[in-house]
Enzyme design. Sequence first.
Site, PDB file in Angstrom:
ATOM      1  N   ASP A   1       0.854  -1.202   0.000  1.00 42.55           N
ATOM      2  CA  ASP A   1       0.000   0.000   0.000  1.00 42.55           C
ATOM      3  C   ASP A   1       0.890   1.252   0.000  1.00 42.55           C
ATOM      4  O   ASP A   1       0.857   2.041   0.928  1.00 42.55           O
ATOM      5  CB  ASP A   1      -0.936  -0.005   1.227  1.00 42.55           C
ATOM      6  CG  ASP A   1      -0.199  -0.083   2.562  1.00 42.55           C
ATOM      7  OD1 ASP A   1       0.959  -0.564   2.602  1.00 42.55           O
ATOM      8  OD2 ASP A   1      -0.779   0.361   3.577  1.00 42.55           O
TER       9      ASP A   1
ATOM     10  N   HIS B   1       9.784  -0.206   8.788  1.00 40.75           N
ATOM     11  CA  HIS B   1       8.865  -1.361   8.879  1.00 40.75           C
ATOM     12  C   HIS B   1       8.937  -2.369   7.708  1.00 40.75           C
ATOM     13  O   HIS B   1       9.350  -3.514   7.893  1.00 40.75           O
ATOM     14  CB  HIS B   1       7.418  -0.870   8.941  1.00 40.75           C
ATOM     15  CG  HIS B   1       7.080  -0.021  10.111  1.00 40.75           C
ATOM     16  ND1 HIS B   1       7.098  -0.476  11.405  1.00 40.75           N
ATOM     17  CD2 HIS B   1       6.684   1.278  10.182  1.00 40.75           C
ATOM     18  CE1 HIS B   1       6.729   0.497  12.224  1.00 40.75           C
ATOM     19  NE2 HIS B   1       6.477   1.572  11.514  1.00 40.75           N
TER      20      HIS B   1
HETATM   21  C1  BDR Z   1       2.756  -0.557   8.693  1.00 39.29           C
HETATM   22  O1  BDR Z   1       1.693   0.381   8.503  1.00 39.29           O
HETATM   23  C2  BDR Z   1       1.974   1.230   7.424  1.00 39.29           C
HETATM   24  O2  BDR Z   1       1.849   2.557   7.807  1.00 39.29           O
HETATM   25  C3  BDR Z   1       3.389   0.950   6.999  1.00 39.29           C
HETATM   26  O3  BDR Z   1       3.530   1.044   5.600  1.00 39.29           O
HETATM   27  C4  BDR Z   1       3.653  -0.442   7.486  1.00 39.29           C
HETATM   28  O4  BDR Z   1       3.277  -1.399   6.536  1.00 39.29           O
HETATM   29  C5  BDR Z   1       3.440  -0.264  10.027  1.00 39.29           C
HETATM   30  O5  BDR Z   1       2.542  -0.407  11.072  1.00 39.29           O
HETATM   31 CA    CA Z   2       2.859  -0.795   4.186  1.00 32.96          CA
END
Ligand code: BDR
Ligand code: CA
Length: 331
Positions: A14, A250
């Site tokens: 995403d 992340h």
């Molecule tokens: C996840 O949430 C999204 O904001 C980031 O892309 C990552 O996949 C972290 O909690």
């Molecule tokens: Ca993500």
Amino acid sequence: MSPTLPHKVIFDTDPGVDDAMALYFALAHPDIEVLGITTTFGNVTVQQAATNALYLCALAGRQIPVTQGVARPWVKAGEAPPAYIHGADGLGNLLQRIAVTDTLDPRSSAQFIVDMARAQPGQITLVAVGPLGNLSLALRLEPELPRLLKQVILMGGTVLEPGNVSPVAEANIWNDPHAADQVFTAGWPLTMVGLDVTHRLVLPVTMFQQIATHQRHRATDTLHTAVDFYAHFYGSRFEHVAAVHGCFGHDVLAFIYLVAPHLFQTQAGQIRVATDGLAQGQTILKRQAGIDYPQAGWDAAVPTSTVCMAVDASECSELFMATLLRDWLPA
Ligand code: BDR
Ligand code: CA
């Protein structure tokens, strides 16, 4: 090169700033072959996610099939995307964009996953770094999918680390908890790369500046600009992240687990997701295999997954940097 390399991957995403970091890590890494990018709502609408995936590929001079997937959670009501984290455009509010002529693969993300898995059974790793609606829908289209994919590695959830959208929930799981519970109970080899490890990897913006200076290119420049925006959000929440003007990496860690699993300490156990109530979106790990709980939902039919509990963050940082400093972009 080993016969099992490169890792053939479908990237479910995403984008999203850390999704962009993860994509560029994958494109730059010699042991990863991205066969397709399936997009979902999450950090942005699914339309924007698909636009961004096409854009990031075009910037990097790569033609990779991109599909548009689910637009909302399976059961719960959708929420507005977090423009304050990733920007209204998902890439840190870029001031301008180059024109892109590549178009979307007309299939849905779920159909693409099913088609690819049927065509190359047992070969493909699904790296998922957004809400899990595409995988959930793909499972409903093809119940044999857990045996057709090689493995699933997902960024999402948390066991001991506090959540990032509630005291117990991580954003990707929170955004579609019913889909996530289906994914955790489907029976494929699954590894969860959650906040227990992603909150250990702080990437300073200066790293991205160095990458952009090392290889002057629209792709590295765009990533640097996007990360600079993203770092402001994390700096406002975490003092130690503000101190280095950085952000958490992340989604990158899902790919780092793929190529360097030895950098992680893992634990095996059954995982369920709380789909409703105050704990909605919590990933619950049954850590003691020997206990026969009287409550429903934890019987032997629930498959065992692998959860990343600790990570060598400095090695991950070095691997990320070394990979992005490779000569991976066209002149
Ligand atoms: C996840 O949430 C999204 O904001 C980031 O892309 C990552 O996949 C972290 O909690
Ligand atoms: Ca993500």
